[in-house]
Structures are given as structure tokens and as C-alpha cells.
Enzyme design. Sequence first.
Site, PDB file in Angstrom:
ATOM      1  CD  GLU A   1      -2.566  -5.521 -15.711  1.00 29.87           C
ATOM      2  OE1 GLU A   1      -2.651  -6.303 -14.748  1.00 29.87           O
ATOM      3  OE2 GLU A   1      -1.467  -5.180 -16.222  1.00 29.87           O
TER       4      GLU A   1
ATOM      5  CB  CYS B   1       3.167  -8.712 -11.697  1.00 21.12           C
ATOM      6  SG  CYS B   1       3.088  -8.665  -9.891  1.00 21.12           S
TER       7      CYS B   1
ATOM      8  CG  HIS C   1      -0.340  -5.278 -12.129  1.00 17.84           C
ATOM      9  ND1 HIS C   1      -0.665  -6.527 -12.623  1.00 17.84           N
ATOM     10  CD2 HIS C   1       0.176  -5.476 -10.900  1.00 17.84           C
ATOM     11  CE1 HIS C   1      -0.357  -7.437 -11.718  1.00 17.84           C
ATOM     12  NE2 HIS C   1       0.148  -6.830 -10.666  1.00 17.84           N
TER      13      HIS C   1
END
Length: 197
Positions: A177, A77, A175
Site C-alpha cells: 500500500e 509485514c 508494504h
Amino acid sequence: MKIAIIDYGAGNIQSIKFAIKRLGYDAVLTDDAAEIKAADKVIFPGVGEASSAMKMLKSTGLDTVIPKLTQPVLGICLGMQLMCEYCEEGDTTGLSIFDAKVVRFDNSVKVPQIGWNQIYDLQSDLFEGVNEKEYVYLVHSFYVKECEETICSTEYGVEYTSAIKKNNFYGVQFHPEKSSKAGEKILENFLKLELPS
């Protein structure tokens, strides 16, 4: 394997640590240059505003450390955006690892882009086992323009770079994750990367 997550006060770092833990690895959160240089893999996260994030990097001297790293580095990001040469947000000069510019979405789309969108034109071992047009999770108001170093794209009013690569440096706008199985696979691929000797 030693994994370092760069700590510079910008980023949802715990979720990255948990994602790495789920893959069976431990990561250390650090702003220590020696520890970062000694790691096998480095993750450069970031959530927030570009100019203040760059000030934080400069205050710790990490702005000179990161571009010289030789192991695989993954910017996420804002981390990816700061690795570019320039960001419109806060009129910020970046780390110039990637020859790319970061600009704001225009008024034709809702900003920030929040939620799931597709990645396509996947062109790297980072995406091994990931399907074309897979959905990933994004939150951003600025984007990296398409360039020679683009390794996958996303469309949101305009086609933009959602992942980028140059030598040992990788960046993803989304992202991983928070991107379910696809994101987990991309993180796993990054942790398994080996640089050509």
C-alpha cells in the site's frame, strides 16, 4: 467481491483500505470470525511488536481462525511474520502456516531497515506484470529466513524472504500500500487471484 481486513489492533489499516479503494474495491475492517471466513479475500496486516500482536490474536480467538482459512489470504509485514512458526521478537510462537523462522538483522546493518529496496527472483502469479528488481517500501527489524516457500527475495546485509506462499496463504514483508505502482499491481494481482478448484 467481499474483502476482509483483519482488525486486531496492529496495523496501519487505513492506508490499506485506501489502496484497495483506489483499485475500485471496498474492504471491511473486522475481527468477526464469521465475517472473515465468509470473505472472498482476506488481508492480515500488521505493524508493531510480535508477542503483543499474538496476544491480541489469541484474545479474540483469531489465532485458530486464520490458519484454517481456505480463501486467498495476504499477510503484510508483521502479519506475514506472525504466519511463520517462530519469531525471535518477544520469543513468539507464530501461527505456523509457513515453515519459516523470523530473526533479527545483525549489527552489520542499520536497524530497522526503512525505505525502498529491491525484490527479485519473483516466482508467483502475485508478481504478474511486476519487473525483476522492482523497488518496494519496507520498515522492519526482523526478517523471514529463506526457505522452500520463498517466492521473492531482498538483500539487506543478508538475503532474506520478502514474499512467501503456501497453498492459499501469501505473505509480503514490504508494504504494497506504500510501494507506488509496483505495490498497487501486487495488491491488484492478489485481489484477482483464483484458487484452483
